[in-house]
Design an enzyme around this catalytic site. Structure first.
Site, mmCIF file in Angstrom:
data_model
loop_
_atom_site.group_PDB
_atom_site.id
_atom_site.type_symbol
_atom_site.label_atom_id
_atom_site.label_comp_id
_atom_site.label_asym_id
_atom_site.label_seq_id
_atom_site.Cartn_x
_atom_site.Cartn_y
_atom_site.Cartn_z
ATOM 1 N N ASP A 126 19.000 50.387 69.981
ATOM 2 C CA ASP A 126 18.718 51.619 69.238
ATOM 3 C C ASP A 126 17.907 52.471 70.218
ATOM 4 O OD1 ASP A 126 18.938 52.783 66.307
ATOM 5 O OD2 ASP A 126 16.891 53.230 66.908
ATOM 6 N N LYS A 172 16.703 45.492 60.865
ATOM 7 C CA LYS A 172 16.271 46.391 61.943
ATOM 8 C C LYS A 172 14.974 45.845 62.498
ATOM 9 C CE LYS A 172 17.519 50.306 63.902
ATOM 10 N NZ LYS A 172 18.866 50.928 63.963
HETATM 11 P P1 NDP Z 1 18.467 56.630 73.192
HETATM 12 O O1 NDP Z 1 17.169 56.001 73.399
HETATM 13 O O2 NDP Z 1 19.595 56.300 74.109
HETATM 14 O O3 NDP Z 1 18.340 58.220 73.155
HETATM 15 C C1 NDP Z 1 17.511 58.835 72.247
HETATM 16 C C2 NDP Z 1 17.533 60.335 72.490
HETATM 17 O O4 NDP Z 1 16.860 60.986 71.427
HETATM 18 C C3 NDP Z 1 16.829 60.727 73.762
HETATM 19 O O5 NDP Z 1 17.397 61.895 74.275
HETATM 20 C C4 NDP Z 1 15.408 60.982 73.255
HETATM 21 O O6 NDP Z 1 14.635 61.839 74.072
HETATM 22 C C5 NDP Z 1 15.676 61.629 71.924
HETATM 23 N N1 NDP Z 1 14.549 61.369 71.031
HETATM 24 C C6 NDP Z 1 14.060 60.163 70.669
HETATM 25 N N2 NDP Z 1 12.997 60.296 69.875
HETATM 26 C C7 NDP Z 1 12.789 61.627 69.767
HETATM 27 C C8 NDP Z 1 11.848 62.393 69.081
HETATM 28 N N3 NDP Z 1 10.871 61.817 68.360
HETATM 29 N N4 NDP Z 1 11.967 63.751 69.169
HETATM 30 C C9 NDP Z 1 12.944 64.325 69.910
HETATM 31 N N5 NDP Z 1 13.873 63.634 70.586
HETATM 32 C C10 NDP Z 1 13.796 62.311 70.507
HETATM 33 O O7 NDP Z 1 18.873 56.254 71.683
HETATM 34 P P2 NDP Z 1 20.291 56.330 70.968
HETATM 35 O O8 NDP Z 1 21.120 57.412 71.546
HETATM 36 O O9 NDP Z 1 20.831 54.954 70.920
HETATM 37 O O10 NDP Z 1 19.862 56.699 69.476
HETATM 38 C C11 NDP Z 1 19.821 58.036 68.991
HETATM 39 C C12 NDP Z 1 19.907 58.033 67.479
HETATM 40 O O11 NDP Z 1 21.134 57.403 67.079
HETATM 41 C C13 NDP Z 1 18.805 57.257 66.748
HETATM 42 O O12 NDP Z 1 18.534 57.909 65.525
HETATM 43 C C14 NDP Z 1 19.452 55.917 66.477
HETATM 44 O O13 NDP Z 1 18.840 55.263 65.378
HETATM 45 C C15 NDP Z 1 20.863 56.367 66.145
HETATM 46 N N6 NDP Z 1 21.907 55.348 66.253
HETATM 47 C C16 NDP Z 1 22.102 54.655 67.410
HETATM 48 C C17 NDP Z 1 23.114 53.730 67.491
HETATM 49 C C18 NDP Z 1 23.405 53.018 68.755
HETATM 50 O O14 NDP Z 1 24.393 52.263 68.780
HETATM 51 N N7 NDP Z 1 22.672 53.191 69.830
HETATM 52 C C19 NDP Z 1 23.966 53.422 66.336
HETATM 53 C C20 NDP Z 1 23.725 54.274 65.188
HETATM 54 C C21 NDP Z 1 22.723 55.176 65.161
HETATM 55 P P3 NDP Z 1 13.506 61.225 75.021
HETATM 56 O O15 NDP Z 1 14.238 60.573 76.140
HETATM 57 O O16 NDP Z 1 12.681 62.404 75.438
HETATM 58 O O17 NDP Z 1 12.727 60.252 74.179
HETATM 59 O O1 2IT Z 2 21.555 52.223 63.704
HETATM 60 C C1 2IT Z 2 22.471 51.489 64.095
HETATM 61 O O2 2IT Z 2 23.494 51.307 63.423
HETATM 62 C C2 2IT Z 2 22.331 50.829 65.403
HETATM 63 N N1 2IT Z 2 21.346 51.083 66.102
HETATM 64 C C3 2IT Z 2 23.365 49.858 65.883
HETATM 65 C C4 2IT Z 2 23.162 48.506 65.260
HETATM 66 C C5 2IT Z 2 24.030 47.416 65.781
HETATM 67 O O3 2IT Z 2 23.795 46.289 65.348
HETATM 68 O O4 2IT Z 2 24.938 47.646 66.589
#
Ligand code: NDP
Ligand code: 2IT
Length: 451
Positions: free
Chosen positions: A171, A131
């Site tokens: 992420d 990461k």
């Molecule tokens: P994005 O940046 O696309 O979206 C994040 C969302 O979460 C936004 O709505 C953001 O709001 C909100 N958010 C972020 N930080 C905070 C906080 N401290 N408090 C409240 N709301 C918050 O990210 P993703 O959708 O990609 O990721 C979301 C989650 O999913 C994370 O935990 C990530 O690690 C996990 N994840 C993502 C994967 C991926 O493929 N993208 C894979 C597996 C897990 P704001 O815009 O106001 O910051």
């Molecule tokens: O938390 C996660 O699994 C991710 N943000 C996706 C990682 C990836 O390599 O696609």
């Protein structure tokens, strides 16, 4: 061995982890959850104990920390921190996302990398765990500022990564735009067009379904959990947090399966739409968040419903909850409110969104609780499928990738069931995911000698 003896072993293990990694609260939290499941298993399987596999897994293979200087639109120099945690290469090249958010620090990235190792193992694909990211905040920055930052970030990162070494992805704060800028810079510096990042654009090596994969996968996993109790998404009310990549496509899949999503949120607050966020409203949310880059509260001006400033969605009545924002966004009070209001299933799209107290509430209530490392593994699994397509220099159809993703999620559920079913039939998905993810990594480490 009694529970007290196990607890003592966990406490001793954690005391050592805390002494070696001071101040890294999220890392301690992630390790604690894993060793609580694994210490009994390791005690029963002494080959892992004698080889100190758990201790070795808890120390990253490599931590890279670097300076990221860049110039903003006013001509002022800015300096951010850059990180890449290469946690484990036991079963494949390091693999995992990059997070750009002002809260990013070493402890948060180590927790994410630690989870990633077991998650990637659960997918059955050959990917190690890593990461990285930066304390850079893309919010309020122009496209040019984001580009200059990404170019500077990749100028250092490029020497540490490669398609057979370490393959980053997105992420929080890193989506298609950022992956594009970083890929462009990698290509200039290395003079090679290769699958060094996943989440790429479709025209230049990306995979269909990768944008959808984490959200879809989280819902597929929830669907499997519901099936164990003879239920489905049809007619269910669903609360989702976040409004980014994962939340958006979780909403889409719930709609496809006949459920009704009533909440979304961002770091400022929650919107509640009792009529449901249907396909038309969701298309608007995608525009709001991915193009306009606005705030979720604008939803109620456009579509009605209510806005709860600085509140999370968990006090709204729902059958299923999908936390898809960030770590520790569901605390004990939230968990109690969910259970009291009749929530029967929690499937984590985010990484470690539930605090340990909240997890305890779910397990005690014996509701269906799918921890992130199992429930959100569809994202990285589809990254693995993107790597496969890049190696083959072929593109699979949407249907093909979605089917592979669906099968992987069903199989992760089976693995959790195999390792997590308790004598009374309750499936402890926390234990199932931890033990199920551990075995392949541990056996690979045993086979590879003292690494
Ligand atoms: P994005 O940046 O696309 O979206 C994040 C969302 O979460 C936004 O709505 C953001 O709001 C909100 N958010 C972020 N930080 C905070 C906080 N401290 N408090 C409240 N709301 C918050 O990210 P993703 O959708 O990609 O990721 C979301 C989650 O999913 C994370 O935990 C990530 O690690 C996990 N994840 C993502 C994967 C991926 O493929 N993208 C894979 C597996 C897990 P704001 O815009 O106001 O910051
Ligand atoms: O938390 C996660 O699994 C991710 N943000 C996706 C990682 C990836 O390599 O696609």
């Amino acid at each position: 061995m009694s529970n007290n003896v196990y607890q003592q072993l966990v406490d001793d293990f954690m005391a050592r982890v805390k002494a070696k990694n001071p101040g890294e609260a999220e890392f301690h939290q992630a390790v604690q959850e894993v060793v609580e499941s694994l210490i009994p298993f390791v005690e029963e399987n002494p080959q892992y104990k004698h080889a100190k596999i758990l201790e070795r897994m808890t120390e990253p293979e490599r931590v890279i920390l670097f300076r990221v200087p860049w110039m903003d639109d006013k001509g002022e120099i800015q300096i951010n921190k850059g990180y890449r945690i290469e946690m484990s290469s036991a079963i494949g090249p390091y693999k995992g996302g990059l997070r750009f958010h002002p809260t990013v620090n070493l402890g948060i990235l180590k927790f994410l990398a630690y989870e990633q190792v077991l998650k990637n193992s659960l997918t059955t694909l050959p990917m190690g765990g890593g990461k990285g990211g930066s304390d850079f905040d893309p919010k309020g920055k122009s496209d040019n500022e984001v580009m200059r930052f990404c170019q500077s970030f990749m100028t250092e990162l490029q020497r540490h990564i490669g398609p057979n070494t370490d393959v980053p992805a997105g992420d929080i704060g890193v989506g298609g735009r950022e992956i594009g800028f970083m890929f462009g810079q990698y290509k200039r510096l290395r003079n090679e067009f290769t699958g060094v990042l996943t989440g790429k654009g479709l025209e230049w090596g990306g995979s269909l379904i990768r944008p959808e994969a984490t959200g879809y996968g989280c819902v597929y996993f929830a669907e499997e959990m519901l099936k164990t109790r003879g239920m489905s998404f049809a007619g269910k009310t669903v609360a989702i947090s976040g409004s980014g990549n994962v939340a958006q496509y979780a909403t889409e899949k719930v709609n496809m399966l006949g459920g009704k999503v009533v909440t979304l949120s961002d770091s400022n607050g929650t919107i509640y739409d009792p009529k449901g966020i249907d396909a038309e409203k969701l298309a608007w949310v995608l525009w709001l968040k991915n193009v306009k880059r606005g705030r979720i509260k604008e939803y109620v001006d456009k579509w009605g419903g209510e806005y709860y400033h600085e509140q999370r969605p968990w006090h709204v009545k729902c059958d299923v909850a999908l936390p898809c924002a960030t770590q520790n966004e569901v605390d004990k009070n939230d968990a109690e409110a969910l259970v009291k209001n009749g929530c029967i299933c929690v499937s984590e799209g985010a990484n470690m969104p539930s605090t340990p107290d909240a997890v305890e509430v779910f397990i005690k209530a014996k509701i269906l609780y799918g921890p992130g490392k199992a429930a959100n593994a569809g994202g990285v699994a589809t990254s693995g499928l993107e790597m496969t397509q890049n190696s083959m220099r072929l593109n699979w159809t949407r249907e093909r990738v979605d089917e592979e993703l669906h099968t992987i999620m069903i199989n992760i559920h089976k693995t959790c069931q195999k390792y997590g079913t308790e004598p009374d039939g309750f499936i402890n998905y926390v234990k199932g995911a931890n033990v199920g993810g551990f075995v392949k990594v541990a056996d690979s480490m045993l086979a590879q000698g003292l690494v």
